[in-house]
Write a protein that holds these residues in place. Sequence first.
Motif, PDB file in Angstrom:
ATOM      1  N   LYS A 180       0.835  -1.199   0.000  1.00 46.40           N
ATOM      2  CA  LYS A 180       0.000   0.000   0.000  1.00 46.40           C
ATOM      3  C   LYS A 180       0.872   1.252   0.000  1.00 46.40           C
ATOM      4  O   LYS A 180       0.639   2.202  -0.765  1.00 46.40           O
ATOM      5  N   GLY A 181       1.885   1.263   0.856  1.00 44.86           N
ATOM      6  CA  GLY A 181       2.793   2.403   0.925  1.00 44.86           C
ATOM      7  C   GLY A 181       3.649   2.537  -0.326  1.00 44.86           C
ATOM      8  O   GLY A 181       3.965   3.654  -0.752  1.00 44.86           O
ATOM      9  N   ARG A 216       1.737   4.278  -3.043  1.00 48.39           N
ATOM     10  CA  ARG A 216       1.663   5.717  -2.788  1.00 48.39           C
ATOM     11  C   ARG A 216       2.994   6.405  -3.111  1.00 48.39           C
ATOM     12  O   ARG A 216       3.027   7.494  -3.694  1.00 48.39           O
ATOM     13  N   GLN A 217       4.089   5.768  -2.752  1.00 46.90           N
ATOM     14  CA  GLN A 217       5.394   6.358  -3.024  1.00 46.90           C
ATOM     15  C   GLN A 217       5.675   6.440  -4.523  1.00 46.90           C
ATOM     16  O   GLN A 217       6.297   7.399  -4.990  1.00 46.90           O
ATOM     17  N   VAL A 272      -2.287  10.215   6.197  1.00 44.84           N
ATOM     18  CA  VAL A 272      -0.938  10.268   5.638  1.00 44.84           C
ATOM     19  C   VAL A 272      -0.434  11.711   5.622  1.00 44.84           C
ATOM     20  O   VAL A 272      -1.202  12.661   5.789  1.00 44.84           O
TER      21      VAL A 272
END
Length: 256
Positions: free
Chosen positions: A2-3, A6-7, A40
């Motif tokens: 998930k991260g 996003r990155q 976030v």
Amino acid sequence: MKGILRQLGRLSPDIRYVRAISTRVLTPIHHALGYDGGTVDVLGSRMTLDPRECVDNRLWFQPHLYDREERAFVVEHATPGVFLDVGANIGFWSLFLARQFAGARVVAIEANPKTADILRHNVAINGYDNIEVLETGVGPERGDFDLYLNTTGNRGGDSFVADTSRAHRIKVEVERLSTLIERHGIGAIEFMKIDVEGMEEGVFTELFVHLPRAAWPRLICVETLHSPNIAALLERHGYAAVLTARENSIFRRSAD
């Protein structure tokens, strides 16, 4: 994972077609894996986002590209003072201004009660004490009006402009912007960001009639992509365009 998704979005350059990677590639993968949103970092402020929503999605994957030119202009040309965020949605601009300009007073105006709740939450989790949230609509006259809700994944598209194709609507209190400014002792306005989904012309017309010229915003950022009449209206009242970005333009009031 998930991260990581996003990155990857946050590495996207501001290049046509490449910008679409978040909606065409990253978002489908995100949803296919059953991921939801969360809280976030968004350019230094914390925000609780739902990537199923249009604005949230852009802030989730590509916050560095969101109103990039407009933000850069404001940082360079505005000074700490009073900032109005009219049609604040979940608070991106309010949080950005409060963080960027120490000592500024930020007034965030949002009509939809549920969206205003998210806005207040995003303000609270950052501990900013210089943002005031006003839960009300703005328009050319005072009254209770139907707010036609966009339920297709774009809560920012809620509008007071009648749309019988929308099945969901709620009654919302609407005030003249000039009345809110006077009632809350807002005074001289350094910068106003406004996005009220088709009501801009009525809001500006009312404002220019009832508010003294000296109290008009020095800088105004407004969507002109779908509202060509707005530029002409502002120019008739002594404003000049100083930036034209992808969707918005920034206007500066001429010296009195």
